[in-house]
Design a protein around this motif. Structure first.
Motif, PDB file in Angstrom:
ATOM      1  N   UNK A 212      -1.299   9.147   2.789  1.00 51.26           N
ATOM      2  CA  UNK A 212      -0.178   8.898   3.714  1.00 51.26           C
ATOM      3  C   UNK A 212      -0.186   7.475   4.270  1.00 51.26           C
ATOM      4  N   UNK A 213      -1.384   6.921   4.463  1.00 53.80           N
ATOM      5  CA  UNK A 213      -1.470   5.593   5.090  1.00 53.80           C
ATOM      6  C   UNK A 213      -1.630   4.464   4.067  1.00 53.80           C
ATOM      7  N   UNK A 214      -1.525   4.796   2.782  1.00 55.45           N
ATOM      8  CA  UNK A 214      -1.772   3.793   1.736  1.00 55.45           C
ATOM      9  C   UNK A 214      -0.445   3.293   1.163  1.00 55.45           C
ATOM     10  N   UNK A 215      -0.309   1.988   1.077  1.00 51.47           N
ATOM     11  CA  UNK A 215       0.925   1.427   0.511  1.00 51.47           C
ATOM     12  C   UNK A 215       0.831   1.462  -1.017  1.00 51.47           C
ATOM     13  N   UNK A 216       1.931   1.800  -1.696  1.00 52.94           N
ATOM     14  CA  UNK A 216       1.916   1.810  -3.158  1.00 52.94           C
ATOM     15  C   UNK A 216       1.614   0.419  -3.707  1.00 52.94           C
ATOM     16  N   UNK A 217       0.963   0.355  -4.869  1.00 57.00           N
ATOM     17  CA  UNK A 217       0.626  -0.910  -5.490  1.00 57.00           C
ATOM     18  C   UNK A 217       1.344  -1.009  -6.835  1.00 57.00           C
ATOM     19  N   UNK A 218       2.302  -1.919  -6.927  1.00 58.68           N
ATOM     20  CA  UNK A 218       3.089  -2.044  -8.156  1.00 58.68           C
ATOM     21  C   UNK A 218       2.574  -3.160  -9.045  1.00 58.68           C
ATOM     22  N   UNK A 219       1.973  -4.169  -8.432  1.00 62.48           N
ATOM     23  CA  UNK A 219       1.439  -5.314  -9.177  1.00 62.48           C
ATOM     24  C   UNK A 219       0.000  -5.507  -8.741  1.00 62.48           C
ATOM     25  N   UNK A 220      -0.927  -5.627  -9.690  1.00 64.77           N
ATOM     26  CA  UNK A 220      -2.343  -5.709  -9.325  1.00 64.77           C
ATOM     27  C   UNK A 220      -2.672  -6.874  -8.393  1.00 64.77           C
ATOM     28  N   UNK A 221      -1.863  -7.925  -8.418  1.00 58.60           N
ATOM     29  CA  UNK A 221      -2.135  -9.042  -7.511  1.00 58.60           C
ATOM     30  C   UNK A 221      -1.197  -9.015  -6.310  1.00 58.60           C
ATOM     31  N   UNK A 222      -0.455  -7.904  -6.157  1.00 56.85           N
ATOM     32  CA  UNK A 222       0.526  -7.777  -5.075  1.00 56.85           C
ATOM     33  C   UNK A 222       1.502  -8.953  -5.040  1.00 56.85           C
ATOM     34  N   UNK A 223       1.843  -9.439  -6.217  1.00 55.10           N
ATOM     35  CA  UNK A 223       2.804 -10.547  -6.286  1.00 55.10           C
ATOM     36  C   UNK A 223       4.215  -9.973  -6.344  1.00 55.10           C
TER      37      UNK A 223
ATOM     38  N   UNK B 196      -0.169   4.699  -5.071  1.00 53.93           N
ATOM     39  CA  UNK B 196      -1.053   4.672  -3.890  1.00 53.93           C
ATOM     40  C   UNK B 196      -2.517   4.858  -4.320  1.00 53.93           C
ATOM     41  N   UNK B 197      -2.730   5.760  -5.287  1.00 58.84           N
ATOM     42  CA  UNK B 197      -4.082   5.923  -5.836  1.00 58.84           C
ATOM     43  C   UNK B 197      -4.545   4.610  -6.467  1.00 58.84           C
ATOM     44  N   UNK B 198      -3.596   3.929  -7.090  1.00 58.95           N
ATOM     45  CA  UNK B 198      -3.918   2.646  -7.728  1.00 58.95           C
ATOM     46  C   UNK B 198      -4.497   1.667  -6.691  1.00 58.95           C
ATOM     47  N   UNK B 199      -3.925   1.656  -5.508  1.00 54.30           N
ATOM     48  CA  UNK B 199      -4.444   0.759  -4.463  1.00 54.30           C
ATOM     49  C   UNK B 199      -5.859   1.175  -4.046  1.00 54.30           C
ATOM     50  N   UNK B 200      -6.090   2.490  -3.943  1.00 58.43           N
ATOM     51  CA  UNK B 200      -7.441   2.955  -3.580  1.00 58.43           C
ATOM     52  C   UNK B 200      -8.472   2.507  -4.619  1.00 58.43           C
ATOM     53  N   UNK B 201      -8.087   2.627  -5.895  1.00 61.39           N
ATOM     54  CA  UNK B 201      -8.998   2.227  -6.966  1.00 61.39           C
ATOM     55  C   UNK B 201      -9.252   0.717  -6.904  1.00 61.39           C
ATOM     56  N   UNK B 202      -8.204  -0.035  -6.641  1.00 62.78           N
ATOM     57  CA  UNK B 202      -8.339  -1.486  -6.538  1.00 62.78           C
ATOM     58  C   UNK B 202      -9.276  -1.858  -5.374  1.00 62.78           C
ATOM     59  N   UNK B 203      -9.156  -1.130  -4.259  1.00 62.00           N
ATOM     60  CA  UNK B 203     -10.053  -1.387  -3.106  1.00 62.00           C
ATOM     61  C   UNK B 203     -11.503  -1.054  -3.447  1.00 62.00           C
ATOM     62  N   UNK B 204     -11.688   0.035  -4.193  1.00 61.10           N
ATOM     63  CA  UNK B 204     -13.052   0.409  -4.609  1.00 61.10           C
ATOM     64  C   UNK B 204     -13.697  -0.742  -5.381  1.00 61.10           C
ATOM     65  N   UNK B 205     -12.924  -1.329  -6.309  1.00 57.38           N
ATOM     66  CA  UNK B 205     -13.465  -2.441  -7.099  1.00 57.38           C
ATOM     67  C   UNK B 205     -13.766  -3.638  -6.193  1.00 57.38           C
ATOM     68  N   UNK B 206     -12.854  -3.898  -5.251  1.00 59.31           N
ATOM     69  CA  UNK B 206     -13.069  -5.046  -4.354  1.00 59.31           C
ATOM     70  C   UNK B 206     -14.371  -4.847  -3.574  1.00 59.31           C
ATOM     71  N   UNK B 207     -14.621  -3.619  -3.106  1.00 61.67           N
ATOM     72  CA  UNK B 207     -15.860  -3.333  -2.362  1.00 61.67           C
ATOM     73  C   UNK B 207     -17.083  -3.498  -3.260  1.00 61.67           C
ATOM     74  N   UNK B 208     -17.005  -2.951  -4.466  1.00 59.30           N
ATOM     75  CA  UNK B 208     -18.158  -3.030  -5.380  1.00 59.30           C
ATOM     76  C   UNK B 208     -18.422  -4.483  -5.769  1.00 59.30           C
ATOM     77  N   UNK B 209     -17.339  -5.242  -6.005  1.00 60.72           N
ATOM     78  CA  UNK B 209     -17.510  -6.632  -6.448  1.00 60.72           C
ATOM     79  C   UNK B 209     -17.808  -7.582  -5.283  1.00 60.72           C
ATOM     80  N   UNK B 210     -17.789  -7.045  -4.046  1.00 62.52           N
ATOM     81  CA  UNK B 210     -18.273  -7.844  -2.915  1.00 62.52           C
ATOM     82  C   UNK B 210     -19.802  -7.808  -2.885  1.00 62.52           C
ATOM     83  N   UNK B 211     -20.373  -6.787  -3.545  1.00 56.75           N
ATOM     84  CA  UNK B 211     -21.841  -6.653  -3.565  1.00 56.75           C
ATOM     85  C   UNK B 211     -22.459  -7.159  -4.860  1.00 56.75           C
TER      86      UNK B 211
END
Lengths: 480, 95
Positions: B47-58, A377-392
Motif C-alpha cells: 500500500x505504501x510502495x510507489x510503482x516502479x516503471x523504469x529501473x532508474x526512475x527516469x 510495486x513489487x519491482x520497487x521492493x526488489x530494487x530496494x533489496x538490491x540497493x541494501x545488499x549492494x551497500x554492503x
C-alpha cells in the motif's frame, strides 16, 4: 583455428600475422562445418562479411584501426540489420529485411567488427531453451541432446563451439546469462539503458537490454566498450560518457567485498551447482576478496512480478504485428478483422501467444492495478533489496541457474517449469542492474555458470572480478 | 486479485488472436497456473510502495520539437505485404 579470443585475434591482426579476410574465412568455414547440426545460425552472410573484412584489412594496412577492427562476430536475430533479414525467431518476420541497422550493430560496425550472420533464438526472445524458435531448436555443443538455454541460445552455442569469438545477445529476464551458463561461456547484461534498444526488436521494453557474449571477461569488456553509449533514437538510453570497461581488469581483488545472497542457495538449487559456486567463491576469497553474507528478502517474488510485467509489455509491443505494414499477412483475408486475427494467429507460435494472452488479461479493465500495478510495486521492493545488499558489498555472486542444461523436450510442455529456469536472473532485470555469467565449473560434463551482479553502471567491477577469476581458473578455456 | 479462470476466448478476441477450440483447455490450464504463480505477490502489503516503471526512475526523454528524420516512406512501404499509390493496402472496411 589458431586464435580463439578477440584479444588474441586483435593482437595477431595488429602484428600482421593474420588478416581479417583470413579470420573471416576461417569463421565462415567453421560455421559451414558445424551449423548444419547445431543450428546456431538462422542466416549466414559470407559476401557481406568478406567485403567488410577487406575494408578492415585496408584500415589496418594504413594504421587506422582500433582493437576490434577486423574481428568477426554474429548478431542475435533480434537486432535489425540493414539489407539482411531479421526474423526474431518467428514466422511473423520470416521475410523481414530491416531498412536500417540497430544502434548496437551500427556501433560494432563503426568499431570495425565484421558481422558474419544472425543467430537463432527463442521466438521474440520468449523462452529459456531456444525450443520456441520457428527455425528449430539449437543444440548445446557440450551435449547435443541438451538445450543451449535461451533466448540467446544460438549466440551462446556459436561462441561455445568457437564458430565466432563474440555474438550479441539480449536479456529481458536472463536471456544472455542463462544460455551463457548452459554453454560454458561469458555473457554480460549491462545496466538498463547502457546499450541502445534502437532497432532491437522489443519484447518487454522496461526490461530489455542488449549485451555481449564471448569466451572471456576481457572480450566482454572490449566489445561492451563499442556497443554502449547514448542513442537519442532510444528514449530510455542513458546519457553517460563513453567508458573504458577494461580499466579495472588488472586490478587485484584485495579488499573487494563479495556479497553472497542467501536466497540464491535456498531450496531448488541443484547440490552440484551449489558446490561449484561455493568453490568459485572460495577462489575469489583466495584472490583477496572478502565474503559478506547478504539477503534479498523479496527474491521469491521476482518470477511472479516478471511474469506480469514482461507479458503485459509484450502484449502491448506485439500489437504492432497486424499484417498491415510489415511482417506476415495471412492469405485471402475476408475483412480487416480476419486479416489481423489470422495474420497474428498464423504468424506467432504458442509461447508468444500464451504471453500475449497473459499480458492482455493483466492489462484488461478491472485487473490492471491488481496485476500490473502490484507487480510494479513489487519491482520497487526488489530494487530496494538490491540497493541494501549492494551497500554492503561491491558485487553479488551466486549461481546463474538452478541446474545445468536440461534435455531437449524436458520442460517444453510445462511453461511454469521453464519459467523457473530464470529464478536467479529475472530480479536483476527488474532492478535494471548489470549482471554477468561466467564459467565456474562442470557437473556431469555440463558447464556451471556463476552470476556476478553489480551496482548500476558499475559493469567495470563485475568485469574486474570476472577477469581476475579467469586468471586463476581455466573453466572458460575448456572447449566442447 | 481474482484467481477465477479467465475466459480465454474473450481475452483472445481482445488480443486479436484466434485460439483453436481444441487448444482452449491447454491455454486455459497454462493461464490458470501462471496466474496462481503470480498470485504469490498478494502476500505482500504494498500500500505504501510507489510503482516502479523504469529501473532508474527516469521520466520520458524529450527532444527539441524539430524535424530530425528524412522521408523514409519508400523504404517503409517496400516492407508492406500490399501497397498502392503510396498507401498500405488492407481489405475493404466499409461495404
Amino acid at each position: 583455428m589458431e586464435y580463439t579470443t578477440i584479444a588474441q585475434m586483435s593482437a595477431a591482426l595488429a602484428a600482421g600475422t593474420v588478416s581479417s579476410v583470413e579470420l573471416t574465412r576461417a569463421v565462415l568455414d567453421r560455421i559451414g562445418q558445424l551449423n548444419p547440426e547445431l543450428n546456431a545460425f538462422i542466416t549466414v552472410t559470407p559476401e557481406q562479411a568478406l567485403a567488410a573484412a577487406h575494408d578492415a584489412d585496408r584500415q589496418i594496412a594504413i594504421g587506422k584501426h582500433g582493437k576490434l577492427t577486423g574481428i568477426p562476430y554474429a548478431n542475435k536475430d533480434i537486432f535489425c540489420t540493414q539489407g539482411v533479414r531479421t526474423t526474431c525467431g518467428s514466422r511473423m518476420l520470416e521475410n523481414f529485411i530491416a531498412p536500417y541497422d540497430a544502434g548496437a550493430v551500427e556501433r560494432l560496425g563503426t568499431a570495425g567488427m565484421v558481422a558474419v550472420g544472425k543467430t537463432n533464438m527463442d521466438e521474440f526472445a520468449m523462452g529459456s531453451s531456444n525450443e520456441t524458435s520457428y527455425y528449430g531448436a539449437v543444440l548445446n555443443p557440450w551435449d547435443k541432446g541438451c538445450v543451449p538455454g535461451g533466448s540467446s541460445g544460438g549466440s551462446a552455442a556459436a561462441v561455445a563451439a568457437r564458430m565466432v569469438p563474440m555474438a550479441t545477445g539480449t536479456d529481458t529476464g536472463g536471456s544472455i546469462r542463462q544460455p551463457a551458463a548452459f554453454c560454458g561461456i561469458s555473457g554480460l547484461k549491462p545496466t538498463y539503458g547502457r546499450v541502445s534498444r534502437y532497432g532491437m526488436i522489443a519484447y518487454a521494453s522496461s526490461l530489455d537490454q542488449g549485451g555481449p557474449m564471448a569466451l572471456t571477461a576481457e572480450d566482454l569488456a572490449l566489445t561492451l566498450g563499442a556497443m554502449a553509449g547514448h542513442d537519442g533514437r532510444d528514449s530510455t538510453s542513458v546519457t553517460r560518457d563513453a567508458e573504458d570497461f577494461t580499466r579495472l581488469l588488472d586490478t587485484s581483488l584485495a579488499g573487494l567485498k563479495v556479497g553472497v545472497p542467501k536466497e540464491f542457495f535456498a531450496a531448488g538449487l541443484d547440490a552440484e551447482v551449489g558446490e561449484a559456486i561455493e568453490s568459485a567463491i572460495g577462489v575469489l576469497e583466495r584472490l583477496g576478496a572478502r565474503r559478506v553474507e547478504v539477503s534479498l528478502p523479496n527474491m521469491s517474488l521476482a518470477i511472479p512480478a516478471y511474469y506480469v510485467i514482461a507479458p503485459a509489455e509484450c502484449s502491448s509491443n506485439l500489437a504492432r504485428y497486424d499484417g498491415v505494414r510489415y511482417g506476415y499477412r495471412c492469405s485471402d483475408p475476408v475483412d480487416l478483422q480476419d486479416m489481423y486475427v489470422r495474420s497474428r494467429s498464423e504468424g506467432f507460435g504458442n509461447e508468444v501467444k500464451r504471453r500475449i494472452l497473459v499480458g492482455t488479461f493483466a492489462l484488461s479493465h478491472g485487473y490492471y492495478d491488481a496485476y500490473y500495478g502490484q507487480a510494479q510495486r513489487i519491482r520497487r521492493l526488489i530494487s530496494r533489496d538490491f540497493a541494501n545488499a549492494l551497500a554492503q558489498a561491491d558485487v553479488l555472486v551466486g549461481p546463474t541457474t538452478p541446474s545445468t542444461a536440461f534435455r531437449i523436450g524436458a520442460k517444453s510442455s510445462d511453461p511454469i517449469e521453464m519459467y523457473l529456469c530464470d529464478v536467479y536472473t529475472t530480479a536483476v532485470n527488474l532492478a535494471g542492474l548489470p549482471g554477468a555469467s561466467i564459467p565456474a565449473g562442470f557437473d556431469n560434463g555440463l558447464p556451471v555458470g556463476m552470476q556476478l551482479i553489480g551496482k548500476a553502471f558499475d559493469e567495470a567491477t563485475i568485469l574486474q572480478v570476472a577477469h581476475q577469476f579467469q586468471q586463476a581458473t581455466d573453466w572458460h578455456q575448456r572447449a566442447p | 486479485m481474482d484467481n477465477s479462470s479467465p475466459d480465454i476466448e474473450a481475452i483472445a478476441r481482445l488480443a486479436r488472436l484466434a485460439i483453436d477450440p481444441n487448444d482452449v483447455p491447454q491455454y486455459q490450464d497454462a493461464m490458470q497456473r501462471i496466474l496462481a504463480l503470480v498470485a504469490q505477490m498478494n502476500a505482500v502489503d504494498t500500500a505504501q510502495i510507489a510503482p516502479m516503471g523504469n529501473p532508474h526512475d527516469l521520466g520520458a526523454a524529450l527532444r527539441a520539437d524539430a524535424v530530425s528524420e528524412r522521408d523514409n516512406s519508400a523504404a517503409f512501404l517496400a516492407l508492406a505485404p500490399a501497397t498502392e499509390n503510396n498507401l498500405f493496402l488492407v481489405p475493404k472496411v466499409i461495404e
